[in-house]
Design a protein around this motif. Structure first.
Motif, short mmCIF file in Angstrom:
data_model
loop_
_atom_site.label_atom_id
_atom_site.label_comp_id
_atom_site.label_asym_id
_atom_site.label_seq_id
_atom_site.Cartn_x
_atom_site.Cartn_y
_atom_site.Cartn_z
N MET A 6 0.75 -1.08 -0.05
CA MET A 6 0.03 0.02 -0.05
C MET A 6 0.82 1.27 -0.06
SD MET A 6 -3.00 1.40 -0.20
CE MET A 6 -4.33 0.39 0.13
N LYS A 7 1.91 1.40 0.75
CA LYS A 7 2.71 2.44 0.82
C LYS A 7 3.42 2.55 -0.82
CE LYS A 7 5.59 3.42 4.33
NZ LYS A 7 5.43 4.49 4.79
N HIS A 26 -7.54 -0.49 -2.37
CA HIS A 26 -7.77 0.04 -1.08
C HIS A 26 -7.33 -0.90 -0.17
CE1 HIS A 26 -10.13 3.11 -3.16
NE2 HIS A 26 -10.73 1.99 -3.82
N TRP A 27 -7.06 -0.50 1.22
CA TRP A 27 -7.17 -1.36 2.38
C TRP A 27 -8.46 -2.35 2.43
CZ3 TRP A 27 -2.75 -2.33 4.36
CH2 TRP A 27 -1.69 -1.29 4.45
N PHE A 28 -8.24 -3.38 3.01
CA PHE A 28 -9.71 -4.45 2.84
C PHE A 28 -10.29 -4.15 4.12
CE2 PHE A 28 -11.72 -7.82 4.64
CZ PHE A 28 -12.30 -8.80 3.54
N ARG A 32 -15.50 -1.88 1.70
CA ARG A 32 -14.99 -1.62 0.58
C ARG A 32 -15.12 -2.77 -0.34
NH1 ARG A 32 -13.48 3.35 -1.16
NH2 ARG A 32 -12.71 3.85 0.68
N THR A 33 -14.76 -3.83 0.24
CA THR A 33 -14.78 -5.04 -0.77
C THR A 33 -16.20 -5.37 -1.34
OG1 THR A 33 -13.04 -5.86 0.72
CG2 THR A 33 -14.45 -7.47 -0.61
N SER A 34 -17.15 -5.24 -0.56
CA SER A 34 -18.52 -5.36 -1.19
C SER A 34 -18.74 -4.09 -2.31
CB SER A 34 -19.70 -5.03 -0.04
OG SER A 34 -19.63 -6.00 0.70
N VAL A 98 -7.54 -4.65 -0.84
CA VAL A 98 -8.25 -5.23 -1.95
C VAL A 98 -8.22 -4.48 -3.41
CG1 VAL A 98 -10.30 -3.79 -1.32
CG2 VAL A 98 -10.80 -5.60 -2.92
N GLN A 99 -8.05 -5.12 -4.38
CA GLN A 99 -7.71 -4.65 -5.72
C GLN A 99 -8.62 -5.10 -6.96
OE1 GLN A 99 -3.60 -5.81 -7.71
NE2 GLN A 99 -3.00 -3.58 -6.98
#
Length: 242
Positions: A6-7, A26-28, A32-34, A98-99
């Motif tokens: 992420m950094k 994003h961070w999981f 956000r994942t949904s 999550v990407q």
């Protein structure tokens, strides 16, 4: 300590040339994942400090429900159970991202990406190695440790663009140029002298930056029939680490 995914992603995101080539990441979190599962046909969930393709979870939308896959294990679940299935594969001690999933171009029926091996033996970054990483049959990651194998990048691009050498050479040049910009961008904040950049091409021909690895493995390049690249890598290593 290796630099987290992420950094590096956030540092690259600041560069206007790199930004259009970075998949949404994003961070999981559950919400956000949904949201990303509703937006994209597939997403990848990756440990922030993973390497070699280990720990990566792929979630793919089906006509009914989802396929959640980690390594050779997979689960078919409905939308209400998808987050639970993802969490069953996660290691609690790791932070995850999550990407957006990419529909990668293929070479002889298998997905591929490119590994560019950059080194800084002196004051300038140089590309010591460039190869296509072709995934093992039915695999969704291309890493050497997961059965991926090296093929000449020129050969793969020539095949991808229907033997149009001008177009293949143009893509090779763009990938090389992006890789050097990535190395310089990461190097601004971190004292790295080697970097393995993973770049993919999707089915529409768009170039995507998958990752920049600050502790790259070099074994992939031993698979190429021409030893020039691995010899260059090892020679530069001896300068860097002496």
């Amino acid at each position: 300590m290796p630099i987290g995914k992420m950094k590096k992603h956030k540092e690259m995101l600041q560069h206007p040339v790199l930004r259009p080539h970075l998949p949404e990441t994003h961070w999981f979190t559950d919400s956000r994942t949904s949201r990303m599962l509703n937006t994209y046909s597939s997403v990848f969930i990756k440990p922030n400090h993973g390497s070699g393709g280990s720990g990566i979870i792929r979630v793919k939308r089906l006509k009914k429900g989802y396929e959640v896959r980690s390594g050779s294990s997979r689960k078919f679940v409905g939308s209400r159970s998808v987050l639970k299935a993802i969490k069953s594969y996660r290691k609690s001690r790791h932070r995850y991202l999550v990407q957006k999933g990419l529909r990668l171009a293929k070479y002889h029926g298998s997905i591929f990406d490119t590994r560019i091996y950059l080194q800084k033996p002196g004051r300038k970054w140089v590309i010591s190695g460039a190869a296509a990483r072709v995934a093992a049959p039915h695999k969704y990651v291309t890493n050497y440790l997961k059965g991926g194998h090296a093929v000449s990048l020129h050969r793969v691009l020539f095949s991808l663009f229907k033997h149009n050498r001008t177009k293949a050479d143009a893509y090779y040049h763009r990938i090389s140029k992006l890789s050097v910009i990535i190395a310089k961008t990461i190097n601004k904040r971190h004292p790295v002298r080697e970097l393995g950049v993973d770049i993919a091409i999707d089915k529409k021909g768009h170039i995507w930056i998958i990752e920049a690895n600050s502790h790259p493995g070099h074994m992939l390049f031993t698979q190429l029939p021409d030893p020039t690249m691995i010899n260059t890598i090892m020679r530069n290593k001896s300068i860097i680490w002496k």
